[in-house]
Scaffold this motif. Structure first.
Motif, PDB file in Angstrom:
ATOM      1  N   GLY A 283      22.801  -8.039 -42.945  1.00 14.61           N
ATOM      2  CA  GLY A 283      21.602  -8.808 -42.625  1.00 14.61           C
ATOM      3  C   GLY A 283      20.548  -8.642 -43.683  1.00 14.61           C
ATOM      4  N   PHE A 284      19.468  -9.397 -43.527  1.00 15.59           N
ATOM      5  CA  PHE A 284      18.359  -9.299 -44.469  1.00 15.59           C
ATOM      6  C   PHE A 284      17.070  -9.735 -43.803  1.00 15.59           C
ATOM      7  CE2 PHE A 284      20.112 -13.557 -45.146  1.00 15.59           C
ATOM      8  CZ  PHE A 284      18.983 -14.354 -45.068  1.00 15.59           C
ATOM      9  N   ILE A 285      15.980  -9.331 -44.423  1.00 12.43           N
ATOM     10  CA  ILE A 285      14.652  -9.746 -43.986  1.00 12.43           C
ATOM     11  C   ILE A 285      13.853 -10.111 -45.235  1.00 12.43           C
ATOM     12  CG2 ILE A 285      13.700  -7.396 -43.998  1.00 12.43           C
ATOM     13  CD1 ILE A 285      12.153  -8.196 -41.412  1.00 12.43           C
ATOM     14  N   GLY A 286      13.131 -11.218 -45.160  1.00  6.68           N
ATOM     15  CA  GLY A 286      12.266 -11.654 -46.242  1.00  6.68           C
ATOM     16  C   GLY A 286      10.848 -11.758 -45.724  1.00  6.68           C
ATOM     17  N   PHE A 287       9.905 -11.248 -46.505  1.00  3.96           N
ATOM     18  CA  PHE A 287       8.525 -11.248 -46.031  1.00  3.96           C
ATOM     19  C   PHE A 287       7.557 -11.417 -47.184  1.00  3.96           C
ATOM     20  CE2 PHE A 287       9.756  -6.969 -47.016  1.00  3.96           C
ATOM     21  CZ  PHE A 287       8.638  -6.317 -47.481  1.00  3.96           C
ATOM     22  N   ARG A 288       6.355 -11.792 -46.824  1.00  2.00           N
ATOM     23  CA  ARG A 288       5.239 -11.957 -47.754  1.00  2.00           C
ATOM     24  C   ARG A 288       4.029 -11.324 -47.082  1.00  2.00           C
ATOM     25  NH1 ARG A 288       6.117 -17.529 -50.758  1.00  2.00           N
ATOM     26  NH2 ARG A 288       4.292 -16.756 -51.793  1.00  2.00           N
ATOM     27  N   PRO A 289       2.948 -11.115 -47.817  1.00  2.00           N
ATOM     28  CA  PRO A 289       1.763 -10.548 -47.170  1.00  2.00           C
ATOM     29  C   PRO A 289       1.378 -11.363 -45.934  1.00  2.00           C
ATOM     30  CG  PRO A 289       1.466 -10.564 -49.541  1.00  2.00           C
ATOM     31  CD  PRO A 289       2.745 -11.319 -49.257  1.00  2.00           C
ATOM     32  N   GLY A 290       1.289 -10.675 -44.805  1.00  2.00           N
ATOM     33  CA  GLY A 290       0.861 -11.306 -43.564  1.00  2.00           C
ATOM     34  C   GLY A 290       1.922 -12.050 -42.787  1.00  2.00           C
ATOM     35  N   SER A 291       3.184 -12.043 -43.268  1.00  2.00           N
ATOM     36  CA  SER A 291       4.180 -12.812 -42.525  1.00  2.00           C
ATOM     37  C   SER A 291       5.607 -12.310 -42.707  1.00  2.00           C
ATOM     38  CB  SER A 291       4.117 -14.289 -42.912  1.00  2.00           C
ATOM     39  OG  SER A 291       4.452 -14.470 -44.266  1.00  2.00           O
TER      40      SER A 291
END
Length: 130
Positions: A45-53
């Motif tokens: 699996g994976f997770i992608g994120f940015r500041p605030g989300s």
């Protein structure tokens, strides 16, 4: 791709599925900070994120129900300042239950069509962790 396809099938949106490599949001995905999870040397699996989300979180169906998504979210939440937002299909109760476990609450629901090419109507919730 199998996890994305599973998500779309659960919403009767199979017709909009594209492999990640062909998806119009590939550049956006690659602009996120991404963590991956492996199980027995296999990408699980994976997770992608940015500041605030939180922007993307997928666990391959063969690796689900093993706490992988929970661990990915725990890791990311140590790095993100609050508030943190995410979007989830309104009827995806399984995912929403996971997000609520971390304190996310629904703040908005929108219904819209997928695109001009695929005018399928769907609904999604915005959830926020303060």
């Amino acid at each position: 791709d199998r996890a994305r396809k599973q998500e779309l099938q659960s919403e009767d949106l199979e017709e909009v599925f594209l492999p990640l490599r062909d998806a119009p949001y590939l550049d956006y995905f690659l602009s996120c900070k991404i963590y991956v999870a492996f199980e027995d040397g296999v990408l699980a699996g994976f997770i992608g994120f940015r500041p605030g989300s939180l922007n993307f979180i997928y666990v391959d169906p063969t690796h689900q129900n093993k706490g992988i998504a929970t661990e990915l979210i725990k890791k990311v939440l140590t790095e993100l300042e609050r508030p943190v937002r995410l979007e989830v299909f309104t009827d995806n109760e399984r995912a929403k239950t996971l997000y609520r476990k971390f304190g996310f609450e629904r703040v908005n629901t929108i219904t819209e069509k997928w695109s001009d090419e695929f005018p399928v109507v769907f609904s999604q919730d915005t959830m926020e962790l303060r």
